[in-house]
Write a protein that holds these residues in place. Structure first.
Motif: not given
Length: 211
Positions: A25-31
């Protein structure tokens, strides 16, 4: 990476709802307004699978996008959105922390930052939190098409300085409009999934990734 099949396979708010398959799994984070949905759609060659919204902060769940029956992109709620009620924001925070801290198949977090602006306090906090828990980070500077190419290096250096970026963490340019950086981001993600020692090259730097 050639994406031939993709589905929004799971929507979760607690561990029992996570996928039982052991795909990396690759998580995607950001404003909330950094362009996560546009990033996902461009990376998977789908125009509307991840829904973009005029109302930032709409994503309130962990959304697992299954790619080629071998990988998940995990879209987590955007941070830095103050309009939601405080108890709701706190619940999102706990949900995200529980996932990021305990998920064994999580290979890295793609943290998206807006190339046009210096990192926010929330950007800095998220990056420091990920480094504290020794979670691998791939920094992706979005919306590079909004800035003249001759100024890219200047803005990248601001991001590096303000985040106090660890030298080994990749910092890659990206545009959901032009697909700038798409292949490089995929190459970097595949490195973290395979966990092989190799050189990841951007237009501006060459970073030797640790084993």
């Amino acid at each position: 990476m050639k994406v031939t099949k993709v589905d929004l396979a799971h929507v979760a708010v607690k561990r029992e709802q996570y996928p039982k398959t052991r795909y990396p799994e690759i998580a995607l984070s950001g404003r909330s307004n950094v362009g996560k949905s546009s990033f996902i759609n461009k990376m998977i060659n789908r125009k509307g699978l991840a829904r973009t919204s005029q109302r930032p902060g709409k994503t309130q769940t962990l959304n697992f996008y299954e790619i080629n029956e071998q990988l998940y992109f995990v879209d987590v709620p955007g941070y830095g959105f103050a309009r939601a009620p405080k108890p709701e924001r706190e619940a999102w925070g706990r949900m995200i922390e529980n996932y990021l801290e305990d998920r064994e198949v999580l290979k890295a977090v793609v943290q998206l930052v807006d190339l046009r602006h210096a990192p926010s306090a929330d950007d800095k906090m998220m990056y420091k939190w990920l480094k504290h828990f020794e979670i691998p980070v791939i920094l992706v500077a979005t919306k590079c098409d909004k800035i003249p190419k001759g100024k890219w290096q200047k803005h990248l250096k601001i991001i590096e300085k303000d985040l106090e970026k660890v030298e080994s963490d990749p910092l890659l340019l990206f545009s959901s409009e032009t697909a700038q950086g798409k292949e490089q981001v995929w190459k970097t993600i595949q490195y973290y999934i395979q966990n092989k020692k190799e050189t990841v090259t951007t237009e501006f730097e060459t970073t030797e990734n640790p084993e």
